[in-house]
Write a protein that holds these residues in place. Structure first.
Motif, PDB file in Angstrom:
ATOM      1  N   VAL A   1      37.373 -14.294  22.772  1.00 27.68           N
ATOM      2  CA  VAL A   1      35.917 -14.298  22.694  1.00 27.68           C
ATOM      3  C   VAL A   1      35.350 -15.076  23.874  1.00 27.68           C
ATOM      4  O   VAL A   1      35.962 -16.028  24.367  1.00 27.68           O
ATOM      5  N   HIS A   2      34.186 -14.631  24.327  1.00 24.17           N
ATOM      6  CA  HIS A   2      33.439 -15.334  25.364  1.00 24.17           C
ATOM      7  C   HIS A   2      31.965 -15.283  24.983  1.00 24.17           C
ATOM      8  O   HIS A   2      31.420 -14.202  24.747  1.00 24.17           O
ATOM      9  N   ILE A   3      31.331 -16.443  24.896  1.00 28.34           N
ATOM     10  CA  ILE A   3      29.909 -16.514  24.565  1.00 28.34           C
ATOM     11  C   ILE A   3      29.096 -16.473  25.846  1.00 28.34           C
ATOM     12  O   ILE A   3      29.307 -17.272  26.764  1.00 28.34           O
ATOM     13  N   ALA A   4      28.149 -15.534  25.927  1.00 26.46           N
ATOM     14  CA  ALA A   4      27.291 -15.389  27.093  1.00 26.46           C
ATOM     15  C   ALA A   4      26.044 -14.612  26.684  1.00 26.46           C
ATOM     16  O   ALA A   4      26.093 -13.790  25.756  1.00 26.46           O
ATOM     17  N   ASP A   5      24.950 -14.858  27.361  1.00 22.66           N
ATOM     18  CA  ASP A   5      23.714 -14.114  27.094  1.00 22.66           C
ATOM     19  C   ASP A   5      23.782 -12.798  27.861  1.00 22.66           C
ATOM     20  O   ASP A   5      23.261 -12.669  28.967  1.00 22.66           O
ATOM     21  N   ILE A   6      24.405 -11.808  27.276  1.00 23.33           N
ATOM     22  CA  ILE A   6      24.713 -10.568  27.984  1.00 23.33           C
ATOM     23  C   ILE A   6      23.462  -9.743  28.251  1.00 23.33           C
ATOM     24  O   ILE A   6      23.325  -9.126  29.308  1.00 23.33           O
ATOM     25  N   ASP A   7      22.519  -9.732  27.320  1.00 24.85           N
ATOM     26  CA  ASP A   7      21.302  -8.948  27.528  1.00 24.85           C
ATOM     27  C   ASP A   7      20.149  -9.783  28.074  1.00 24.85           C
ATOM     28  O   ASP A   7      19.024  -9.300  28.199  1.00 24.85           O
ATOM     29  N   LEU A   8      20.423 -11.051  28.394  1.00 25.20           N
ATOM     30  CA  LEU A   8      19.457 -11.941  29.034  1.00 25.20           C
ATOM     31  C   LEU A   8      18.146 -12.031  28.263  1.00 25.20           C
ATOM     32  O   LEU A   8      17.056 -12.068  28.849  1.00 25.20           O
ATOM     33  N   ASP A   9      18.255 -12.112  26.925  1.00 26.51           N
ATOM     34  CA  ASP A   9      17.064 -12.251  26.099  1.00 26.51           C
ATOM     35  C   ASP A   9      16.869 -13.673  25.597  1.00 26.51           C
ATOM     36  O   ASP A   9      15.989 -13.934  24.778  1.00 26.51           O
ATOM     37  N   GLY A  10      17.697 -14.589  26.101  1.00 27.04           N
ATOM     38  CA  GLY A  10      17.577 -15.990  25.707  1.00 27.04           C
ATOM     39  C   GLY A  10      18.460 -16.400  24.555  1.00 27.04           C
ATOM     40  O   GLY A  10      18.535 -17.591  24.236  1.00 27.04           O
TER      41      GLY A  10
END
Length: 464
Positions: A242-251
């Motif tokens: 798993v990797h946590i990241a704001d993929i859709d850049l919605d905050g």
């Protein structure tokens, strides 16, 4: 001559504005027996990113020093050659002394440990064992879980089906207090940390291979911290990472998952009291093992790079936008046998994101140089050292300063282009250390083109 010069400059502009990514492959080490974990960090605080790796067959933790001004030459340093079944490695300043320490997990040795950076021109290391009964240890990472200002440790035990964290008492030598997050996470393989629900404390997400699960644990506070488990997906076959990241850049932080049989997916964080997650397809890739979300082509969205161990592949999915639901697949390398550990960083200090990968069967570590044009080049493509022109700050909000380190003849014309190649403004530089007001430009990526004696200098900046 003028016509030729203009034509070549035009080719350069087209190359820049297309933002096409290619990667040049370089070998760091071709005799490292079974690389299984890899990380990038500035180990010796010289401003260059170094590479750290764990060799599961050689029982070794080592780091490769990035030689100044030459990112194709590396000096190998052994940290520990008796760490049995070394499978994972990471780096952080564990004890708060401003030196980068190294952390490792030993699968066969059932151990997680860290090596204190004792400093010196040839760095000396002192091993500190965190836990030596952590059966089939699979991952270790440093994170301030309790937000008390010092680095705690997160560990994953595949044999104990356990996610745990170890509280740092803030002293040296550090004393660790083990706290169980979950000891029924069957075939635990991975953990990551972030405030997922926006309540101001640190939550966790994990992958379990045997139970095919992607799960998150909400931090409920208290001392010791209490955790509430929420299963996101229980049909992600042979979940591994798993990797946590704001993929859709919605905050909101999202979760990227990798599974040997299910490929690569991401779960969009839709909020709510217990968080709602909507699964999104990235791509099917057999034996996918490690994936990271990172903007590789600097178009202000998150792309994905992934290794597939059994397929001997390293691939990239370019994010084409449209709510991050459309991904364009690109094969980067299919010659690294047993492509497994993968990590990213700017190894050559040119402003774009490179990555490293280890071949378990190849016994080789390679780094992949991102060839995205982000620095100054002259018209025939030869590299001009970045320190010949200084652009600050970058990113910039209002005032951009341009200064030349070598003597040039003024005045000079400077053109500002957006990422599509549209000329946004033209200015004249009459002296060194010139300041420009760019506050009127919309947010985005821009390029500066300056003509000097039949050469075109090019530099990128980001307007925020």
């Amino acid at each position: 001559m003028k016509k030729t010069y203009f034509f070549v400059a035009l080719i350069i502009s087209m190359k820049i504005f297309s933002q096409e990514v290619t990667f040049n492959t370089h070998v760091i080490d071709e005799n490292f027996d079974g690389p299984a974990g890899i990380f990038i960090s500035d180990i010796n605080n010289d401003g260059n990113q170094d590479v750290i790796s764990a060799a599961i067959d050689a029982n070794t933790i080592a780091w490769w020093e990035n030689q100044p001004n030459d990112s194709i030459s590396w000096q190998k340093h052994i940290v520990d050659n008796n760490f049995v079944g070394a499978i994972y490695v990471s780096a952080a300043d564990v004890d708060g002394d401003s030196l980068t320490d190294i952390l490792g997990a030993a699968y066969d040795g059932n151990e997680i440990a860290w090596w204190h950076n004792d400093g010196g021109n040839s760095i000396r290391w002192t091993k500190q064992t965190v836990e030596n009964n952590f059966f089939d240890a699979h991952k270790i990472m440093a994170f301030d879980v309790d937000m008390d200002g010092d680095m705690d440790i997160l560990g994953v035990s595949a044999g104990l089906n356990t996610i745990a964290w170890f509280e740092n008492d803030g002293n040296y030598p550090v004393k660790w207090t083990k706290q169980i997050v979950d000891n029924n996470f069957s075939g635990a393989r991975s953990v990551d940390a972030c405030d997922l629900d926006g309540d101001g404390d640190i939550d966790l997400a994990g992958a379990a291979l045997s139970s095919n699960e992607i799960t998150w644990w909400r931090n409920e506070g208290n001392s010791p911290i209490e955790w509430t488990e929420f299963t996101i997906n229980s049909y992600f076959i042979y979940a591994h990472k798993v990797h946590i990241a704001d993929i859709d850049l919605d905050g909101d932080p999202d979760i990227l998952g990798t599974a040997y049989s299910s490929g690569v997916r991401w779960w969009r964080n839709d909020g709510g009291d217990t968080l709602l997650w909507e699964r999104q397809m990235v791509g099917s890739l057999n034996t996918a093992v490690i994936a990271w979300a990172v903007d590789l082509n600097q178009d202000n969205d998150m792309d994905i790079v992934c290794s597939a161990q059994g397929m001997n592949r390293i691939v990239m999915w370019n994010n084409e936008g449209y709510n991050s639901l459309n991904w364009d697949y690109h094969l980067i390398d299919n010659t690294l046998s047993g492509s497994w550990p993968l990590y990213y960083g700017d190894l050559d200090n040119d402003g774009d994101t490179d990555f490293v990968c280890g071949g378990r069967n190849e016994n080789e570590i390679r780094w992949y140089e991102n060839d995205l044009l982000t620095n100054i080049h002259d018209y025939d493509g030869s590299f001009i050292p970045k320190n010949e022109i200084q652009i600050n700050p970058n990113p910039v909000n209002e005032i951009l300063s341009i200064q030349f380190s070598k003597q040039v003849i003024f005045p000079l014309n400077i053109n500002f282009y957006d990422i599509s190649g549209k000329l946004m403004k033209t200015e004249t530089i009459k002296s060194n250390n010139k300041e420009f007001d760019v506050s009127c430009l919309p947010k985005g990526i821009y390029f500066i083109l300056i003509n000097i004696k039949e050469k075109t200098l090019i530099e990128k900046f980001v307007k925020i």
